[in-house]
Scaffold this motif. Structure first.
Motif, PDB file in Angstrom:
ATOM      1  N   ILE A   1       4.477   2.276   1.545  1.00 27.62           N
ATOM      2  CA  ILE A   1       4.959   3.802   1.352  1.00 27.62           C
ATOM      3  C   ILE A   1       4.563   4.840   1.781  1.00 27.62           C
ATOM      4  O   ILE A   1       3.337   4.473   1.496  1.00 27.62           O
ATOM      5  N   VAL A   2       4.753   5.773   2.518  1.00 31.17           N
ATOM      6  CA  VAL A   2       4.573   6.807   2.577  1.00 31.17           C
ATOM      7  C   VAL A   2       4.807   7.884   2.348  1.00 31.17           C
ATOM      8  O   VAL A   2       6.450   8.289   2.565  1.00 31.17           O
TER       9      VAL A   2
ATOM     10  N   ARG B   1       1.106  -1.336  -0.251  1.00 33.04           N
ATOM     11  CA  ARG B   1      -0.436   0.071  -0.109  1.00 33.04           C
ATOM     12  C   ARG B   1       0.931   1.248   0.113  1.00 33.04           C
ATOM     13  O   ARG B   1       1.871   1.028   0.292  1.00 33.04           O
ATOM     14  N   ALA B   2       0.098   2.338  -0.516  1.00 31.52           N
ATOM     15  CA  ALA B   2       1.641   3.502  -0.538  1.00 31.52           C
ATOM     16  C   ALA B   2      -0.019   4.627  -0.029  1.00 31.52           C
ATOM     17  O   ALA B   2      -0.751   5.026  -0.653  1.00 31.52           O
TER      18      ALA B   2
ATOM     19  N   LEU C   1       9.443   6.816  -7.790  1.00 32.07           N
ATOM     20  CA  LEU C   1       8.347   5.953  -6.440  1.00 32.07           C
ATOM     21  C   LEU C   1       7.506   5.532  -7.865  1.00 32.07           C
ATOM     22  O   LEU C   1       6.839   4.557  -7.033  1.00 32.07           O
ATOM     23  N   SER C   2       6.779   6.344  -8.784  1.00 32.62           N
ATOM     24  CA  SER C   2       6.045   5.691  -9.613  1.00 32.62           C
ATOM     25  C   SER C   2       6.508   4.711  -9.700  1.00 32.62           C
ATOM     26  O   SER C   2       5.047   3.572  -9.834  1.00 32.62           O
ATOM     27  N   TYR C   3       7.537   4.159 -10.379  1.00 33.63           N
ATOM     28  CA  TYR C   3       7.656   2.485 -11.074  1.00 33.63           C
ATOM     29  C   TYR C   3       7.081   1.552  -8.970  1.00 33.63           C
ATOM     30  O   TYR C   3       6.867   0.487  -9.965  1.00 33.63           O
ATOM     31  N   LEU C   4       7.942   1.686  -8.499  1.00 37.38           N
ATOM     32  CA  LEU C   4       7.618   1.228  -7.151  1.00 37.38           C
ATOM     33  C   LEU C   4       6.033   0.880  -7.137  1.00 37.38           C
ATOM     34  O   LEU C   4       5.928  -0.204  -6.342  1.00 37.38           O
ATOM     35  N   LEU C   5       5.578   2.392  -7.041  1.00 34.19           N
ATOM     36  CA  LEU C   5       3.790   2.162  -7.276  1.00 34.19           C
ATOM     37  C   LEU C   5       3.086   1.520  -7.928  1.00 34.19           C
ATOM     38  O   LEU C   5       2.617   0.162  -7.273  1.00 34.19           O
ATOM     39  N   ARG C   6       4.064   1.122  -8.859  1.00 31.57           N
ATOM     40  CA  ARG C   6       3.359  -0.584 -10.028  1.00 31.57           C
ATOM     41  C   ARG C   6       4.170  -1.565  -9.871  1.00 31.57           C
ATOM     42  O   ARG C   6       3.604  -2.772 -10.268  1.00 31.57           O
ATOM     43  N   ALA C   7       5.176  -1.513  -8.727  1.00 29.56           N
ATOM     44  CA  ALA C   7       5.918  -2.939  -9.053  1.00 29.56           C
ATOM     45  C   ALA C   7       5.592  -3.657  -8.375  1.00 29.56           C
ATOM     46  O   ALA C   7       5.724  -4.818  -8.359  1.00 29.56           O
ATOM     47  N   LEU C   8       5.609  -2.716  -7.104  1.00 28.38           N
ATOM     48  CA  LEU C   8       5.041  -3.711  -5.500  1.00 28.38           C
ATOM     49  C   LEU C   8       3.839  -4.241  -5.638  1.00 28.38           C
ATOM     50  O   LEU C   8       2.918  -3.642  -5.029  1.00 28.38           O
ATOM     51  N   THR C   9       3.841  -5.278  -5.708  1.00 27.16           N
ATOM     52  CA  THR C   9       1.827  -6.344  -6.244  1.00 27.16           C
ATOM     53  C   THR C   9       2.162  -7.146  -5.367  1.00 27.16           C
ATOM     54  O   THR C   9       0.858  -7.353  -5.381  1.00 27.16           O
ATOM     55  N   ASP C  10       2.674  -7.378  -5.066  1.00 21.75           N
ATOM     56  CA  ASP C  10       2.482  -8.947  -3.894  1.00 21.75           C
ATOM     57  C   ASP C  10       3.670  -8.338  -2.430  1.00 21.75           C
ATOM     58  O   ASP C  10       4.734  -9.765  -2.248  1.00 21.75           O
TER      59      ASP C  10
END
Length: 1012
Positions: A183-184, A37-38, A169-178
């Motif tokens: 991320i805050v 989550r973010a 950050l944009s990449y991580l938000l999409r990449a971290l799926t499981d």
């Protein structure tokens, strides 16, 4: 150092924010459950974002989570790319030690771009694939660290973030799926003016389902009362509460400052000026402490203790005593690393810095810069160049700022922070004329030696043109293609005059080598912008290097020229250019360009008919030892070898090569290359009849993070291939519509336009739109199939021939049939067929054309089946056997037994694969001929309508649909209601897998539903 000191100026009690803490707690619970989550926490400056995060992190750590915090820097962010991420990773390394080292094992050289403490950075991957690799490896690192516990990553003050940090950050938000990652990020909402770069980024983030935005509001009166009571140790008098609440308007930081102003007995009372209010605390300090605070304000968001001691001129012991006073007054506070200090709130630093006189600020900038130049160990090595650039900019000294900015730009390029490199070099452009010429040249030469840009020759000039080259490349890599194009034009005007192809008087006599490089760069940019196919630019670059001694520029020019020829006009000129490119690259040591040119040469040699020599050359690229510099081109080589093998029908070998290449690309953190190779893998699996495996590979390819639009489009072509073969025509259209943009434009490549045209012809044929089939074919091959593209041309012509054969007997198809058949035969003429696959496809096309002409196609189909039986493509063979069976039934007299065996063989393949259109055609032909497929001996096969699952009433309705009747007319003729007719039509469309009435009618005619 002073980390244990506490301030009495802040509330020891956490006030309010229950809803916000609940939102953070819920996100943490989801992350604990393996759902990343973010949260983006926004609010005005001073509203309490940092205090909220501190409270939450304390609770998260108490619950077993590992927490890491990094803050964006207010000053010089472009010179310190990825700073908040680097700070957070540094914190994780302090906490986890050997565990983090184990998680990065084998990738230290790449991840050192974010965490320099890991060691020396790899020198390579300087283009966009390297950046994608860095982002992917960062995501994998966080996933590994969160394998056994939840990881909370906090990025503060995102409104100051550099562009590379926002993109990571944009990449991580999409990449971290499981994974168990939360991320805050915090940001000042009141700072986001209309053109602030964080505004569109936030809009992008908030579209993701895993992202939540939390807006932090000001305190209400009751919350201010609680805050004041905690600070004062007793409930505030009502008149004090009224004054503070009215003046602060509920801003938590202002409440603290106002309360302390009263408690400390400020002689001025409550100031009318916000800045004066913030300065009250500073002005109450002793004079020497005030001086230290002013110096610290110009040092940046954080200032190292040793650096501050040097700039203030105080001994360490003297400075410690002064800092005790300053920290006790809640002006500065120690940072988490225990070696640096920061203001308790950024608003206070802004107020102090804003109170400095202009000359005072520039002098302080100079003192900081001189201190660092005298002792670079005062800051972390990775920050040295960026900090120096920032300080010298502040000192307004062009002669000192220019070398610092060039050094910082070279460092940013090494970290794949291309946007920041670009911005720094734009500053260099502004400073250029104000610095001495000798300094400029010396500094540029040093920058190029440090990796800033290309060295055109061993004797680097270091002049303004060299700078323009570096800025142009940085702009291109940062995605600023228009700016890069303008810079190239400016450079060419300096070198040649009018920078347009064909302009008179254009000579570049003084420096043809550098002019050729800029023309090559223009070639690349114009192709990317779809403004040109790039020929004029690369042709002129070739003219400029002709006759010059071999150089890396010469190598780049010929490599690009060879690729252009191979894609657009393969042939003898292309082959000669590719051979020259390989030789020049060998002579100049241009390894990467040489490998790319070798792959192009391999393709061209195969086109001449020397398949094994070409394949050997292509395989040689894949067999090179991987290095940081060549990984991208070598791994792409696996995809190129696989598609070359596929093109000549060696599908099994193609699968082996592609599986290895995909695995290697995944292992090296190159998702775009892995998906590119997977697209080729799925292509061959489809031809081998391994459709379920192809489905899995395609799902893997589109599911990876960091896949480019171009690769996604290539993968979509393979998805369309499968859906078309299964008869899912609407799905095929949807896939093509979604991916069509990447092949569109005024200068598309034939390898893609031929494929998309084939899909369009197949869909038109499925709808019974034979006139559209002919128009599409004429548009695509009006001047013949482009040379060297036979692997795409033969399937296209086959699809058109099939459409003509299936349309025989239709009145609308008769008038133009002879011309259409002649066009197909004309397009076949001269196409290479020295590969067994191509020869078989040529035989099948001719057999379909004989069928379209109502001739006896038994002999052509017999020859075609024999040829296809030697290949590894069960679907193609099943189709050929169906056509031969049809010819035998129509013209073969007593050959029913042979036709039956062919149909049963074809039906088995079609049924097992799920090739619905092929299976339906087989069933229809078997039904018409009364040939059993899977029934007991002697039992007749069901008629086509029954094989399709149509009831007698639905068959009656289908006849009328094929005749063009509306639902109302169908109802009148069959004595049913229009609503019932509509229901029947819907059922028929579903059973036939048709998208509309026209397609249903075409299917019925093609399968012979009404022939009984």
């Amino acid at each position: 150092m002073l980390g244990t000191m506490q301030s009495s100026h802040t509330s020891p009690v956490f006030v309010g924010r229950s809803a916000e803490l609940t939102a953070l707690g819920e996100a943490l619970s989801r992350a604990n459950a393996g759902e990343p989550r973010a949260l983006f926490v926004g609010g005005e400056a001073g509203v309490g974002k940092t205090r909220l995060i501190q409270e939450f992190l304390g609770r998260a750590a108490a619950g077993g989570a590992v927490v890491a915090l990094g803050g964006c820097v207010e000053i010089g962010a472009d010179a310190l790319p990825y700073h908040p991420v680097s700070t957070a990773l540094r914190s994780l390394r302090r906490q986890l030690g050997e565990e983090l080292d184990a998680a990065v094992a084998g990738q230290e050289g790449e991840l050192a771009r974010l965490l320099p403490e890991l060691g020396e950075m790899d020198r390579g991957h300087l283009e966009t694939d390297g950046r994608a690799r860095l982002f992917e490896l960062t995501a994998r690192l966080l996933e590994r660290l969160a394998a056994d516990r939840t990881l909370v990553l906090v990025l503060e003050d995102l409104h100051w973030a550099d562009r590379s940090t926002r993109e990571l950050l944009s990449y991580l938000l999409r990449a971290l799926t499981d994974s168990r990652v939360l991320i805050v990020a915090t940001f000042r909402a009141d700072d986001l003016h209309r053109r602030h770069p964080l505004r569109p980024a936030l809009a992008e983030y908030e579209r993701l389902r895993t992202v939540t935005r939390v807006d932090l509001l000001r305190f209400d009166r009751a919350e201010v009362r609680r805050q004041l009571a905690a600070i004062r140790g007793e409930a505030p008098p009502e008149q004090v509460l009224d004054r503070i609440f009215d003046r602060s308007e509920g801003n938590a930081f202002f409440v603290e400052e106002l309360a302390c102003s009263i408690l400390d007995g400020s002689p001025g009372g409550i100031s009318d000026s916000l800045r004066d209010l913030l300065l009250v605390r500073v002005e109450a300090l002793p004079d020497e402490a005030q001086r230290v605070v002013r110096i610290a304000a110009e040092g940046g968001s954080e200032v190292e203790f040793r650096l501050l001691a040097t700039v203030t001129g105080r001994t360490e012991d003297e400075l410690i005593e002064i800092l005790r006073t300053v920290v006790g007054a809640a002006v500065l506070q120690p940072c988490d690393d225990g070696e640096s200090f920061r203001f308790r709130h950024a608003l206070m630093r802004e107020a102090v810095a804003g109170d400095l006189l202009p000359g005072e600020r520039s002098r302080l900038g100079r003192r900081y810069a001189e201190a660092l130049e005298a002792d670079p160990t005062l800051v972390r090595p990775a920050e040295l160049t960026g900090r120096l650039a920032g300080y010298w900019f502040g000192a307004r000294d062009a002669a000192r700022a220019l070398p610092a900015a060039i050094a910082a730009a070279a460092a940013a390029r090494g970290r794949h922070a291309f946007a920041e490199q670009h911005q720094l070099l734009e500053r260099v452009l502004e400073l250029w004329d104000d610095a001495p010429e000798e300094l400029r040249r010396r500094t540029m030469r040093q920058g190029i030696e440090d990796g800033l840009g290309l060295a055109f020759s061993p004797d680097v000039t270091g002049d303004f043109v060299d700078l323009l080259a570096a800025v142009a490349v940085a702009a291109r890599l940062a995605g600023e293609r228009e700016r890069a194009l303008a810079l190239c034009k400016r450079a060419l005007r300096t070198l040649e005059g009018d920078p347009s192809p064909g302009a008179s008087g254009r000579t570049a006599a003084g420096d043809p080598l550098r002019a050729a490089w800029f023309w090559t760069e223009r070639h690349r940019l114009l192709r990317a912008l779809s403004r040109s196919d790039g020929w004029d630019e690369i042709a002129h670059a070739q003219e400029l290097v002709q006759g010059l001694p071999p150089s890396v520029v010469h190598a780049e020019v010929l490599m690009n020229a060879a690729y252009w020829w191979a894609v657009h006009q393969p042939g003898s000129t292309a082959l000669k250019t590719a051979q020259q490119a390989v030789e020049i690259c060998r002579l100049t040591g241009a390894e990467i360009a040489g490998l790319a040119a070798q792959q192009t040469l391999a393709w061209l040699i195969m086109d001449t008919g020397d398949l094994e020599e070409g394949l050997a050359l292509a395989r040689d690229v894949c067999e090179r030892e991987l290095t940081p510099a060549n990984t991208d081109v070598v791994l792409r080589g696996y995809g190129n070898v696989a598609t070359a093998l596929h093109g000549i029908g060696r599908f099994g070998e193609a699968v082996e090569v592609a599986e290895k290449g995909s695995g290697l690309a995944d292992r090296h953190g190159l998702p775009d290359i892995a998906s590119f190779v997977d697209g080729n893998l799925a292509e061959s699996l489809t031809q081998l009849g391994r459709w379920s495996e192809a489905d899995a590979v395609l799902a893997r390819a589109v599911g990876r993070r960091g896949v480019s639009a171009r690769t996604w489009g290539q993968v979509a072509e393979q998805r369309a291939e499968l859906t078309l073969a299964r008869g899912a025509y609407e799905e095929t259209r949807r896939v093509l519509d979604e991916s069509g943009g990447w092949t569109s434009g005024p200068y598309p490549e034939p390898q893609h336009t031929l494929t998309v045209a084939r899909f369009a012809i197949a869909l038109a044929a499925a709808d019974g739109r034979i006139l559209d089939v002919r128009s599409l074919l004429a548009a695509e091959v009006g001047d013949g199939i482009p040379s060297g593209h036979q692997r795409y041309g033969w399937p296209l012509l086959y699809e058109a021939a099939v459409a003509e054969a299936r349309a025989r007997g239709q009145a609308v198809a008769e008038p133009g049939r002879a011309a259409a058949v002649a066009r197909i035969r004309e397009a076949m003429r001269g196409q290479p067929d020295f590969v067994p696959l191509w020869a078989a496809q040529a035989l099948m096309i001719e057999a379909e054309l004989v069928t379209a002409e109502d001739g006896d196609a038994t002999a052509p189909w017999t020859e075609a089946v024999a040829a296809v039986e030697q290949l590894e493509t069960p679907v193609l063979l099943a189709g050929a056997r169906l056509r031969l069976a049809e010819a035998l039934i129509t013209h073969g007299g007593g050959a029913r037994e042979t036709a039956g065996e062919l149909l049963r063989q074809a039906e088995t393949v079609a049924r097992e694969l799920g090739a619905a259109p092929l299976e339906a055609e087989i069933a229809a032909l078997a039904g018409r001929a009364r040939i059993p497929l899977r029934q007991a001996d002697g039992e007749a096969a069901p008629p086509p309508a029954a094989a399709l699952g149509l009831t007698a009433r639905e068959r009656d309705v289908l006849r009328l649909v094929a005749a063009g009747r509306s639902n109302r007319l169908i109802a009148e003729e069959l004595f049913i209601s229009p609503k019932t007719a509509s229901v029947h039509v819907s059922n028929i469309l579903a059973k036939l897998g048709a998208s509309g009435r026209g397609e249903a009618a075409a299917i019925a005619h093609r399968l012979g539903v009404f022939d009984e």
